[in-house]
Design a protein around this motif. Sequence first.
Motif, PDB file in Angstrom:
ATOM      1  N   GLY A   1     -27.059  22.204  64.904  1.00 29.87           N
ATOM      2  CA  GLY A   1     -27.057  23.359  66.210  1.00 29.87           C
ATOM      3  C   GLY A   1     -26.783  22.883  67.582  1.00 29.87           C
ATOM      4  N   ALA A   2     -26.431  21.230  67.547  1.00 31.72           N
ATOM      5  CA  ALA A   2     -26.152  20.666  68.811  1.00 31.72           C
ATOM      6  C   ALA A   2     -24.993  21.627  69.654  1.00 31.72           C
ATOM      7  CB  ALA A   2     -25.728  19.212  68.537  1.00 31.72           C
ATOM      8  N   ASN A   3     -24.518  21.587  70.729  1.00 27.82           N
ATOM      9  CA  ASN A   3     -23.696  22.134  71.430  1.00 27.82           C
ATOM     10  C   ASN A   3     -22.503  21.345  71.189  1.00 27.82           C
ATOM     11  OD1 ASN A   3     -21.790  23.481  73.315  1.00 27.82           O
ATOM     12  ND2 ASN A   3     -23.251  23.610  74.822  1.00 27.82           N
ATOM     13  N   PRO A   4     -21.257  22.262  70.594  1.00 28.18           N
ATOM     14  CA  PRO A   4     -19.787  21.188  70.180  1.00 28.18           C
ATOM     15  C   PRO A   4     -19.343  21.061  71.628  1.00 28.18           C
ATOM     16  CG  PRO A   4     -19.769  23.619  69.373  1.00 28.18           C
ATOM     17  CD  PRO A   4     -21.273  23.437  69.990  1.00 28.18           C
ATOM     18  N   ARG A   5     -19.488  21.473  72.919  1.00 28.42           N
ATOM     19  CA  ARG A   5     -19.044  21.211  73.987  1.00 28.42           C
ATOM     20  C   ARG A   5     -19.580  19.636  74.312  1.00 28.42           C
ATOM     21  NH1 ARG A   5     -19.811  21.264  79.357  1.00 28.42           N
ATOM     22  NH2 ARG A   5     -18.219  21.588  80.868  1.00 28.42           N
ATOM     23  N   ASP A   6     -20.721  19.326  74.110  1.00 25.63           N
ATOM     24  CA  ASP A   6     -21.161  18.103  74.305  1.00 25.63           C
ATOM     25  C   ASP A   6     -20.609  17.134  73.563  1.00 25.63           C
ATOM     26  OD1 ASP A   6     -23.172  19.195  75.898  1.00 25.63           O
ATOM     27  OD2 ASP A   6     -24.839  19.214  74.558  1.00 25.63           O
ATOM     28  N   VAL A   7     -20.155  17.364  72.371  1.00 28.06           N
ATOM     29  CA  VAL A   7     -19.177  16.331  71.383  1.00 28.06           C
ATOM     30  C   VAL A   7     -17.807  16.236  72.270  1.00 28.06           C
ATOM     31  CG1 VAL A   7     -18.135  15.886  69.123  1.00 28.06           C
ATOM     32  CG2 VAL A   7     -20.652  16.683  69.438  1.00 28.06           C
TER      33      VAL A   7
END
Length: 163
Positions: free
Chosen positions: A45-51
Amino acid sequence: PPPAPAPPHAQLVSTPQPPMWRTVALVRSRGLYLTQALRADVEAGANPRDVKIKLAEEIVARFHGEEAAANAHRAAGNRMKDGELPDDLPEIELTAAEAMPIAAVLNKAGLVKNSAVARDLLGAGGVRIDGEVVDRTFIYELGATHVCQAGKKAFARITLKSE
């Protein structure tokens, strides 16, 4: 002439997810285990944009240094981080006979297309004065100077002077 290519930071952040993981695995200096951990975070559920942003900063730091990595989001045209001001903050002086509502100041300063857009931004919490969210009841007093932000990218230091 053809348009200039987007900065590497912007290109990486806009990469779709499947190729993104190949890029992460090829570029990361921290090993496959941490790459798999990031992928598991996204699947949880983490935002892929942050990665993508972390990876972009890592790449920029490797080739251009830590300071360049810390400021890469500016070159990519992304919004300023909380409390951060653009390096080229415009200084705008407006004249008026009396204090003005903030919507009128934003419109007169050119930070919004028209007063209706200003009112919409104010209603949505998208206007900040000196870093604090304001609503349509904010009155810009004569002689006041404030740093104004309308939306994500429109910034200016506005002084309201008497006519």
